[in-house]
Design an enzyme around this catalytic site. Sequence first.
Site, PDB file in Angstrom:
ATOM      1  N   CYS A 189     139.456 -19.799   5.175  1.00 29.74           N
ATOM      2  CA  CYS A 189     139.405 -20.423   3.847  1.00 29.74           C
ATOM      3  C   CYS A 189     140.433 -21.555   3.804  1.00 29.74           C
ATOM      4  O   CYS A 189     141.620 -21.319   4.019  1.00 29.74           O
ATOM      5  CB  CYS A 189     139.723 -19.389   2.762  1.00 29.74           C
ATOM      6  SG  CYS A 189     140.119 -20.166   1.174  1.00 29.74           S
ATOM      7  N   CYS A 200     143.628 -20.856   1.497  1.00 29.13           N
ATOM      8  CA  CYS A 200     144.555 -19.738   1.673  1.00 29.13           C
ATOM      9  C   CYS A 200     145.902 -20.243   2.210  1.00 29.13           C
ATOM     10  O   CYS A 200     145.981 -21.314   2.810  1.00 29.13           O
ATOM     11  CB  CYS A 200     143.935 -18.697   2.614  1.00 29.13           C
ATOM     12  SG  CYS A 200     142.909 -17.478   1.721  1.00 29.13           S
ATOM     13  N   HIS A 238     143.142 -14.763  -2.226  1.00 27.11           N
ATOM     14  CA  HIS A 238     141.782 -15.282  -2.092  1.00 27.11           C
ATOM     15  C   HIS A 238     140.798 -14.637  -3.065  1.00 27.11           C
ATOM     16  O   HIS A 238     139.825 -15.273  -3.494  1.00 27.11           O
ATOM     17  CB  HIS A 238     141.323 -15.048  -0.648  1.00 27.11           C
ATOM     18  CG  HIS A 238     139.978 -15.616  -0.323  1.00 27.11           C
ATOM     19  ND1 HIS A 238     139.778 -16.966  -0.100  1.00 27.11           N
ATOM     20  CD2 HIS A 238     138.759 -15.019  -0.192  1.00 27.11           C
ATOM     21  CE1 HIS A 238     138.492 -17.172   0.168  1.00 27.11           C
ATOM     22  NE2 HIS A 238     137.856 -16.015   0.121  1.00 27.11           N
ATOM     23  N   ASN A 287     135.920 -25.502 -11.743  1.00 25.19           N
ATOM     24  CA  ASN A 287     134.541 -25.050 -11.565  1.00 25.19           C
ATOM     25  C   ASN A 287     134.620 -23.656 -11.005  1.00 25.19           C
ATOM     26  O   ASN A 287     135.220 -23.462  -9.953  1.00 25.19           O
ATOM     27  CB  ASN A 287     133.794 -25.898 -10.522  1.00 25.19           C
ATOM     28  CG  ASN A 287     133.441 -27.269 -11.032  1.00 25.19           C
ATOM     29  OD1 ASN A 287     133.199 -27.446 -12.210  1.00 25.19           O
ATOM     30  ND2 ASN A 287     133.402 -28.239 -10.132  1.00 25.19           N
ATOM     31  N   SER A 301     132.408 -24.626  -4.193  1.00 22.49           N
ATOM     32  CA  SER A 301     132.126 -24.328  -2.792  1.00 22.49           C
ATOM     33  C   SER A 301     133.107 -23.315  -2.207  1.00 22.49           C
ATOM     34  O   SER A 301     132.945 -22.899  -1.073  1.00 22.49           O
ATOM     35  CB  SER A 301     132.108 -25.623  -1.981  1.00 22.49           C
ATOM     36  OG  SER A 301     133.231 -26.422  -2.274  1.00 22.49           O
ATOM     37  N   HIS A 316     137.991 -18.978  -3.446  1.00 25.94           N
ATOM     38  CA  HIS A 316     139.444 -18.938  -3.658  1.00 25.94           C
ATOM     39  C   HIS A 316     139.769 -19.562  -5.017  1.00 25.94           C
ATOM     40  O   HIS A 316     139.315 -20.659  -5.315  1.00 25.94           O
ATOM     41  CB  HIS A 316     140.158 -19.696  -2.533  1.00 25.94           C
ATOM     42  CG  HIS A 316     141.630 -19.432  -2.502  1.00 25.94           C
ATOM     43  ND1 HIS A 316     142.255 -18.764  -1.474  1.00 25.94           N
ATOM     44  CD2 HIS A 316     142.605 -19.712  -3.399  1.00 25.94           C
ATOM     45  CE1 HIS A 316     143.546 -18.661  -1.733  1.00 25.94           C
ATOM     46  NE2 HIS A 316     143.781 -19.231  -2.906  1.00 25.94           N
ATOM     47  N   HIS A 338     140.819 -21.727  -7.734  1.00 21.19           N
ATOM     48  CA  HIS A 338     141.389 -23.077  -7.728  1.00 21.19           C
ATOM     49  C   HIS A 338     140.722 -23.954  -8.777  1.00 21.19           C
ATOM     50  O   HIS A 338     139.630 -23.657  -9.250  1.00 21.19           O
ATOM     51  CB  HIS A 338     141.232 -23.723  -6.346  1.00 21.19           C
ATOM     52  CG  HIS A 338     139.815 -24.164  -6.049  1.00 21.19           C
ATOM     53  ND1 HIS A 338     138.801 -23.268  -5.762  1.00 21.19           N
ATOM     54  CD2 HIS A 338     139.235 -25.393  -6.028  1.00 21.19           C
ATOM     55  CE1 HIS A 338     137.678 -23.928  -5.549  1.00 21.19           C
ATOM     56  NE2 HIS A 338     137.905 -25.222  -5.715  1.00 21.19           N
ATOM     57  N   GLN A 397     140.803 -28.400 -10.124  1.00 18.58           N
ATOM     58  CA  GLN A 397     140.973 -29.752  -9.611  1.00 18.58           C
ATOM     59  C   GLN A 397     141.631 -30.619 -10.674  1.00 18.58           C
ATOM     60  O   GLN A 397     141.605 -30.283 -11.861  1.00 18.58           O
ATOM     61  CB  GLN A 397     139.620 -30.359  -9.228  1.00 18.58           C
ATOM     62  CG  GLN A 397     138.851 -29.571  -8.182  1.00 18.58           C
ATOM     63  CD  GLN A 397     137.641 -30.341  -7.636  1.00 18.58           C
ATOM     64  OE1 GLN A 397     137.731 -31.529  -7.333  1.00 18.58           O
ATOM     65  NE2 GLN A 397     136.517 -29.658  -7.528  1.00 18.58           N
TER      66      GLN A 397
HETATM   67  O1  LIG Z   1     134.877 -30.894  -5.356  1.00 18.22           O
HETATM   68  P1  LIG Z   1     133.890 -29.797  -5.036  1.00 18.22           P
HETATM   69  O2  LIG Z   1     134.291 -28.452  -5.577  1.00 18.22           O
HETATM   70  O3  LIG Z   1     133.532 -29.752  -3.576  1.00 18.22           O
HETATM   71  O4  LIG Z   1     132.535 -30.239  -5.781  1.00 18.22           O
HETATM   72  C1  LIG Z   1     132.116 -29.773  -7.030  1.00 18.22           C
HETATM   73  O5  LIG Z   1     132.899 -30.300  -8.094  1.00 18.22           O
HETATM   74  C2  LIG Z   1     132.835 -31.727  -8.262  1.00 18.22           C
HETATM   75  C3  LIG Z   1     133.627 -32.093  -9.506  1.00 18.22           C
HETATM   76  O6  LIG Z   1     133.130 -31.483 -10.663  1.00 18.22           O
HETATM   77  C4  LIG Z   1     131.387 -32.222  -8.375  1.00 18.22           C
HETATM   78  O7  LIG Z   1     131.375 -33.633  -8.349  1.00 18.22           O
HETATM   79  C5  LIG Z   1     130.519 -31.697  -7.238  1.00 18.22           C
HETATM   80  O8  LIG Z   1     129.166 -32.063  -7.464  1.00 18.22           O
HETATM   81  C6  LIG Z   1     130.653 -30.184  -7.182  1.00 18.22           C
HETATM   82  O9  LIG Z   1     129.890 -29.673  -6.106  1.00 18.22           O
END
Ligand SMILES: O=P(O)(O)O[C@H]1O[C@H](CO)[C@@H](O)[C@H](O)[C@H]1O
Lengths: 345, 345
Positions: free
Chosen positions: B49, B52, B112, B150, B158, B161, B163, B165
């Site tokens: 991961c 991690c 994780h 997300n 994806s 873990h 997290h 952004q």
């Molecule tokens: O950055 P990640 O987690 O790979 O990607 C995810 O979040 C992003 C921000 O919302 C989006 O633009 C992507 O389409 C989504 O798959």
Amino acid sequence: MQPMEFPHRRRNPLNGQWVLVSPHRNNRPWHGATEAAFEPDLPAFKADCPLCPAVERANGDSNPDYSETFVFTNDFAALLEDSPEVSSASDELMQVETAQGCARVMCFSPEHDKTLAEMTVPQLTQVVNTWQSQYQELSQSYACIQIFENKGEIMGCSQPHPHGQIWAHHHLSSEVSAEDRHQAGYYLQHDRPLLADYVERELNEQTRIVEQNDDWLAVVPFWAAWPFEILLVARADIRDFGDLDKAQKTSLASILKNITTRYDNLFQCRFPYSMGWHNAPANGQDNCHWRLHAHFYPPLLRSATIKKHMVGYEMLAESQRDLTPEKAAGALRQTSLTHYKETSS
Amino acid sequence: MQPMEFPHRRRNPLNGQWVLVSPHRNNRPWHGATEAAFEPDLPAFKADCPLCPAVERANGDSNPDYSETFVFTNDFAALLEDSPEVSSASDELMQVETAQGCARVMCFSPEHDKTLAEMTVPQLTQVVNTWQSQYQELSQSYACIQIFENKGEIMGCSQPHPHGQIWAHHHLSSEVSAEDRHQAGYYLQHDRPLLADYVERELNEQTRIVEQNDDWLAVVPFWAAWPFEILLVARADIRDFGDLDKAQKTSLASILKNITTRYDNLFQCRFPYSMGWHNAPANGQDNCHWRLHAHFYPPLLRSATIKKHMVGYEMLAESQRDLTPEKAAGALRQTSLTHYKETSS
Ligand SMILES: O=P(O)(O)O[C@H]1O[C@H](CO)[C@@H](O)[C@H](O)[C@H]1O
Ligand SMILES: O=P(O)(O)O[C@H]1O[C@H](CO)[C@@H](O)[C@H](O)[C@H]1O
């Protein structure tokens, strides 16, 4: 690298929204969810499909044994004709409004296993004719007639049987109202419809065109949010579906065939999308600022199983895309006009 | 039936968008795609991961052996600091703008297998502290700091873990810019922040509240588009994350724990969502019209496997919901504040 290969933003002049373009990000690996690519072999008729000809639906109604298209009122309509009047226009923080209207389902074909891409141009002309007669009927009662299709399970479509929907109501939806405002603003300033000028620009630049004929232009618009989004615009001064003559309807059927075939061929799958028509408001006005057009919003990004997620940043901030619209148009242009199922059979 | 049990529209005063509410439609059967409910038993540490502690990422960088939170620049950032200047403000149909900024990943915990709901209030306070220090640092350089999470594969996340952004840039995103405009307009007219008045209304009506404490109010907003959407608002005159004092940060950690626990308990699953903060623009101005708030946009509708699809009509016209925000708030209030995993273990 060219400036446009770095992150930049582009503005959608139809609704005023921006989109963040990050072309360099197209190579990032994908470890997240993938979508099922499994495509069941569907039968041409399925007795328990509520959209097939001559079946009985859950509410007891029976479908006719139709042979072209068939329209009926949605058994679970999101809109009703007789919603009581409510209004709180003066309550800025909790504004409510009545929504009176109707919601119909439109079967495109009696054959359970067909999609628009696999239908013939005469059959597609029947679809276009039905869209027109529905528009003509509903625009007598309602200002906003939203014709659309959700295609594919990934798009929340609960039935593979080829069908679309028509929701009609008195009020203008948020999106149609934004497009109305922006087109009217442009017309006021330039004395020309926004989309008339835009079509001219695209015909000159030749970089984002996917398909064209005498009456229609299909481009990945400069401001596309979805990876392979398409804007399909009437080339003549057509404001709503009622305005289309016989030749324009046939040429529409034929460009629809080409667009959906290219879509299916891109990743060799029943290409999912939501598509729909934006008509001028049926409000008895001239609406010379409007141009009839359709949007195709397909979710796939890199293959039949990897889609673009409009989440997180996109929900809270604005749409974001990786590959440029120019690259997407190029990829679509390189697909064949012979459907992959025909080639392989 | 009451008028509000018939189809109606409600308006979001923060961004001006309407939502179509169709309460009677909640009973319609679902034959479409369902989402996987399978929840893998995750290990507390996973060597492959990239989030991690102490692992080596694909680009060769090594994560520190962190014990609380850890922030690094996204290896596939959608924004770059040095994008070249482009601008075509005068080209109405094809308007382009530079987007300079940065995109960071923030690990909420070294473990994780944890989610916010399963972390302790002191651990969540660490998350809030890191959001604050990131905000303070990035607001020195950028006007728009989009902190978000997300959660769940269904949301395009994806990595399981825990997290979030942080994307920061000079320009205001479409959504923040709309909220800024609407809040400023309201302030001009009423001399009070829109969300201050809204909080007062919700405290009076008591119908849409999910959680509250001295510093924070969590409601399913009157205009919610997603079935179990939540708006989390600061009750004091707080305009951005920099303004939060120690007590407000601890009480934020505690309300976050409660919200995410109720979410998980609703359908007994790791409840997916996108959430994020809307701060006043860091533009050196007073911004007395702003109130710091977060939006939670969760997709589930009726169970861990049936989600609301914002497709077709929603993409082309406007958001549509079935159950009312009042019903959704009631269902969330009825959940337990003890996490289902604790009860079952
Ligand atoms: O950055 P990640 O987690 O790979 O990607 C995810 O979040 C992003 C921000 O919302 C989006 O633009 C992507 O389409 C989504 O798959
Ligand atoms: O009417 P359907 O196909 O059952 O439902 C689908 O399309 C509707 C209109 O876009 C959406 O509101 C639903 O969320 C979606 O599942």
